[in-house]
Design a protein around this motif. Structure first.
Motif, PDB file in Angstrom:
ATOM      1  N   LEU A  14      23.375  47.143 -23.948  1.00  0.00           N
ATOM      2  CA  LEU A  14      24.275  47.752 -24.874  1.00  0.00           C
ATOM      3  C   LEU A  14      24.886  46.589 -25.893  1.00  0.00           C
ATOM      4  CD1 LEU A  14      26.254  49.973 -22.589  1.00  0.00           C
ATOM      5  CD2 LEU A  14      25.095  50.727 -24.393  1.00  0.00           C
ATOM      6  N   ARG A  15      24.885  45.318 -25.273  1.00  0.00           N
ATOM      7  CA  ARG A  15      25.198  44.142 -26.204  1.00  0.00           C
ATOM      8  C   ARG A  15      24.243  43.680 -27.105  1.00  0.00           C
ATOM      9  NH1 ARG A  15      25.804  40.244 -22.052  1.00  0.00           N
ATOM     10  NH2 ARG A  15      27.658  41.552 -21.275  1.00  0.00           N
ATOM     11  N   THR A  16      22.925  43.744 -26.919  1.00  0.00           N
ATOM     12  CA  THR A  16      21.790  43.602 -27.783  1.00  0.00           C
ATOM     13  C   THR A  16      21.659  44.537 -28.869  1.00  0.00           C
ATOM     14  OG1 THR A  16      20.696  42.492 -25.775  1.00  0.00           O
ATOM     15  CG2 THR A  16      19.503  42.897 -27.744  1.00  0.00           C
ATOM     16  N   ASP A  17      21.553  45.705 -28.576  1.00  0.00           N
ATOM     17  CA  ASP A  17      21.429  46.850 -29.533  1.00  0.00           C
ATOM     18  C   ASP A  17      22.760  47.154 -30.475  1.00  0.00           C
ATOM     19  OD1 ASP A  17      22.995  49.047 -28.648  1.00  0.00           O
ATOM     20  OD2 ASP A  17      21.504  49.928 -27.757  1.00  0.00           O
ATOM     21  N   ALA A  18      23.849  46.771 -29.866  1.00  0.00           N
ATOM     22  CA  ALA A  18      25.279  46.524 -30.481  1.00  0.00           C
ATOM     23  C   ALA A  18      25.705  47.924 -31.480  1.00  0.00           C
ATOM     24  CB  ALA A  18      25.010  45.318 -31.539  1.00  0.00           C
ATOM     25  N   THR A  19      25.033  49.141 -30.862  1.00  0.00           N
ATOM     26  CA  THR A  19      25.345  50.216 -31.692  1.00  0.00           C
ATOM     27  C   THR A  19      26.939  50.655 -31.687  1.00  0.00           C
ATOM     28  OG1 THR A  19      23.223  50.907 -30.902  1.00  0.00           O
ATOM     29  CG2 THR A  19      24.997  52.723 -31.556  1.00  0.00           C
ATOM     30  N   TYR A  20      27.485  49.979 -30.306  1.00  0.00           N
ATOM     31  CA  TYR A  20      29.005  50.214 -30.099  1.00  0.00           C
ATOM     32  C   TYR A  20      29.745  49.646 -31.115  1.00  0.00           C
ATOM     33  CZ  TYR A  20      29.411  45.273 -28.670  1.00  0.00           C
ATOM     34  OH  TYR A  20      29.255  44.080 -28.724  1.00  0.00           O
ATOM     35  N   LEU A  21      29.228  48.860 -32.069  1.00  0.00           N
ATOM     36  CA  LEU A  21      29.950  48.149 -33.177  1.00  0.00           C
ATOM     37  C   LEU A  21      30.287  49.338 -34.348  1.00  0.00           C
ATOM     38  CD1 LEU A  21      28.019  44.481 -33.349  1.00  0.00           C
ATOM     39  CD2 LEU A  21      30.666  45.131 -32.582  1.00  0.00           C
TER      40      LEU A  21
ATOM     41  N   PHE B 212      31.249  52.431 -33.398  1.00  0.00           N
ATOM     42  CA  PHE B 212      32.154  53.210 -32.904  1.00  0.00           C
ATOM     43  C   PHE B 212      33.524  53.085 -33.603  1.00  0.00           C
ATOM     44  CE2 PHE B 212      29.712  53.403 -28.865  1.00  0.00           C
ATOM     45  CZ  PHE B 212      28.444  53.990 -29.341  1.00  0.00           C
ATOM     46  N   PRO B 213      34.521  54.052 -33.422  1.00  0.00           N
ATOM     47  CA  PRO B 213      35.734  53.740 -33.828  1.00  0.00           C
ATOM     48  C   PRO B 213      36.384  52.700 -33.060  1.00  0.00           C
ATOM     49  CG  PRO B 213      35.369  56.010 -33.645  1.00  0.00           C
ATOM     50  CD  PRO B 213      34.092  55.460 -33.114  1.00  0.00           C
ATOM     51  N   ASP B 214      37.473  52.077 -33.789  1.00  0.00           N
ATOM     52  CA  ASP B 214      38.062  51.137 -33.110  1.00  0.00           C
ATOM     53  C   ASP B 214      38.547  51.368 -31.734  1.00  0.00           C
ATOM     54  OD1 ASP B 214      38.012  49.453 -35.311  1.00  0.00           O
ATOM     55  OD2 ASP B 214      39.647  49.599 -36.133  1.00  0.00           O
ATOM     56  N   TRP B 215      39.158  52.587 -31.256  1.00  0.00           N
ATOM     57  CA  TRP B 215      39.781  52.750 -30.206  1.00  0.00           C
ATOM     58  C   TRP B 215      38.762  53.146 -29.191  1.00  0.00           C
ATOM     59  CZ3 TRP B 215      38.871  57.262 -27.510  1.00  0.00           C
ATOM     60  CH2 TRP B 215      38.182  58.140 -28.128  1.00  0.00           C
ATOM     61  N   VAL B 216      37.476  53.233 -29.382  1.00  0.00           N
ATOM     62  CA  VAL B 216      36.403  53.146 -28.355  1.00  0.00           C
ATOM     63  C   VAL B 216      35.751  51.746 -28.306  1.00  0.00           C
ATOM     64  CG1 VAL B 216      34.254  54.402 -28.093  1.00  0.00           C
ATOM     65  CG2 VAL B 216      35.983  55.476 -29.136  1.00  0.00           C
ATOM     66  N   ARG B 217      35.592  51.163 -29.591  1.00  0.00           N
ATOM     67  CA  ARG B 217      35.098  49.827 -29.368  1.00  0.00           C
ATOM     68  C   ARG B 217      35.891  48.948 -28.541  1.00  0.00           C
ATOM     69  NH1 ARG B 217      34.122  49.211 -34.617  1.00  0.00           N
ATOM     70  NH2 ARG B 217      36.266  47.873 -34.888  1.00  0.00           N
ATOM     71  N   GLN B 218      37.138  48.831 -28.440  1.00  0.00           N
ATOM     72  CA  GLN B 218      37.985  47.996 -27.821  1.00  0.00           C
ATOM     73  C   GLN B 218      37.528  48.010 -26.211  1.00  0.00           C
ATOM     74  OE1 GLN B 218      42.176  48.936 -27.551  1.00  0.00           O
ATOM     75  NE2 GLN B 218      41.396  51.241 -27.421  1.00  0.00           N
ATOM     76  N   PHE B 219      37.236  49.359 -25.745  1.00  0.00           N
ATOM     77  CA  PHE B 219      36.853  49.340 -24.272  1.00  0.00           C
ATOM     78  C   PHE B 219      35.362  48.832 -24.049  1.00  0.00           C
ATOM     79  CE2 PHE B 219      39.840  52.656 -24.772  1.00  0.00           C
ATOM     80  CZ  PHE B 219      40.632  52.449 -23.692  1.00  0.00           C
ATOM     81  N   TYR B 220      34.454  48.886 -24.985  1.00  0.00           N
ATOM     82  CA  TYR B 220      33.043  48.403 -24.909  1.00  0.00           C
ATOM     83  C   TYR B 220      33.189  46.710 -24.923  1.00  0.00           C
ATOM     84  CZ  TYR B 220      30.242  52.606 -25.028  1.00  0.00           C
ATOM     85  OH  TYR B 220      29.632  53.697 -24.891  1.00  0.00           O
ATOM     86  N   GLU B 221      33.930  46.466 -25.834  1.00  0.00           N
ATOM     87  CA  GLU B 221      34.249  44.974 -25.924  1.00  0.00           C
ATOM     88  C   GLU B 221      34.734  44.303 -24.698  1.00  0.00           C
ATOM     89  OE1 GLU B 221      36.646  44.745 -29.796  1.00  0.00           O
ATOM     90  OE2 GLU B 221      34.556  44.802 -30.831  1.00  0.00           O
ATOM     91  N   LEU B 222      35.832  45.013 -24.180  1.00  0.00           N
ATOM     92  CA  LEU B 222      36.406  44.751 -22.765  1.00  0.00           C
ATOM     93  C   LEU B 222      35.317  44.564 -21.695  1.00  0.00           C
ATOM     94  CD1 LEU B 222      38.933  44.334 -21.148  1.00  0.00           C
ATOM     95  CD2 LEU B 222      39.164  46.591 -20.666  1.00  0.00           C
ATOM     96  N   ARG B 223      34.405  45.615 -21.735  1.00  0.00           N
ATOM     97  CA  ARG B 223      33.472  45.369 -20.722  1.00  0.00           C
ATOM     98  C   ARG B 223      32.273  44.688 -20.720  1.00  0.00           C
ATOM     99  NH1 ARG B 223      31.133  48.863 -16.524  1.00  0.00           N
ATOM    100  NH2 ARG B 223      30.096  47.334 -14.901  1.00  0.00           N
ATOM    101  N   LEU B 224      31.806  44.658 -22.224  1.00  0.00           N
ATOM    102  CA  LEU B 224      30.555  43.801 -22.514  1.00  0.00           C
ATOM    103  C   LEU B 224      30.858  42.538 -22.407  1.00  0.00           C
ATOM    104  CD1 LEU B 224      29.053  46.078 -25.236  1.00  0.00           C
ATOM    105  CD2 LEU B 224      28.685  46.155 -22.412  1.00  0.00           C
ATOM    106  N   GLY B 225      32.341  42.050 -22.600  1.00  0.00           N
ATOM    107  CA  GLY B 225      32.605  40.630 -22.581  1.00  0.00           C
ATOM    108  C   GLY B 225      32.589  40.015 -21.294  1.00  0.00           C
ATOM    109  N   GLN B 226      32.580  40.762 -20.333  1.00  0.00           N
ATOM    110  CA  GLN B 226      32.625  40.295 -19.017  1.00  0.00           C
ATOM    111  C   GLN B 226      31.285  39.514 -18.722  1.00  0.00           C
ATOM    112  OE1 GLN B 226      32.821  43.841 -16.541  1.00  0.00           O
ATOM    113  NE2 GLN B 226      35.047  44.136 -17.272  1.00  0.00           N
ATOM    114  N   VAL B 227      31.482  38.424 -17.937  1.00  0.00           N
ATOM    115  CA  VAL B 227      30.523  37.738 -17.153  1.00  0.00           C
ATOM    116  C   VAL B 227      30.328  37.777 -15.868  1.00  0.00           C
ATOM    117  CG1 VAL B 227      29.524  35.462 -16.994  1.00  0.00           C
ATOM    118  CG2 VAL B 227      30.903  35.910 -19.264  1.00  0.00           C
ATOM    119  N   ASP B 228      28.991  38.199 -15.305  1.00  0.00           N
ATOM    120  CA  ASP B 228      29.005  38.420 -14.016  1.00  0.00           C
ATOM    121  C   ASP B 228      28.368  37.187 -13.307  1.00  0.00           C
ATOM    122  OD1 ASP B 228      29.981  40.885 -13.675  1.00  0.00           O
ATOM    123  OD2 ASP B 228      28.278  41.960 -14.741  1.00  0.00           O
TER     124      ASP B 228
END
Length: 167
Positions: A142-149, A151-167
């Motif tokens: 998801l981070r690589t294909d970046a389609t979430y970028l 998405f509307p701001d209210w949706v993108r914030q959740f993707y950025e929250l989750r995709l910004g996590q480091v495991d």
């Protein structure tokens, strides 16, 4: 709409399915004002007690305001077709009420995680990206294909929250 036993049960199920990093940070809220005509309500998703998105009964009026002129133009129109016509506008502005949220929750709980991530319903996408079944490889994709970028701001914030996590 599918029948469900209680909001408490749905909320517990959603909370238990949150990824570990968000488990104690994200909460879901839904209330119905039973003493008010038509039992209007409100739903929200909160992060650390701060509301990230709200789905309120007020949005039903905005939806109705958008659809009414379309009915005036075409009195024989099918409601679902009018909703489909307005969906792009509503997606951008998050013009969704608590019943839209509840319906999305009920659909989400019966979907495989990949189908939820690919759903056209942005509320389902939001629920899916925070789900523990979304693993490292899926997040990397998801981070690589970046389609979430797109998405509307209210949706993108959740993707950025989750995709910004480091495991």
């Amino acid at each position: 709409m599918e029948h469900y036993k209680s909001w408490a049960g749905l909320k517990k199920q959603l909370s238990e399915n949150l990824c570990d990093a968000l488990k104690d940070r994200v909460t879901y809220f839904l209330t119905r004002y039973h003493d008010v005509h038509n039992s209007y309500g409100r739903a929200a998703i909160l992060l650390d007690g701060k509301e990230l998105v709200c789905f309120s009964w007020i949005e039903m009026y905005y939806q109705e305001k958008d659809i009414s002129p379309l009915y005036d133009e075409n009195p024989n129109a099918v409601y679902e077709e009018l909703v489909a016509k307005m969906k792009p506008k509503w997606d951008v502005n998050c013009t969704y009420c608590e019943m839209d949220f509840l319906e999305a929750v009920l659909q989400f709980r019966n979907l495989p995680i990949q189908a939820a991530l690919e759903s056209e319903n942005y509320i389902i996408k939001v629920l899916a990206i925070m789900d523990r079944r979304v693993g490292k490889r899926t997040r990397l994709q998801l981070r690589t294909d970046a389609t979430y970028l797109t998405f509307p701001d209210w949706v993108r914030q959740f993707y950025e929250l989750r995709l910004g996590q480091v495991d």
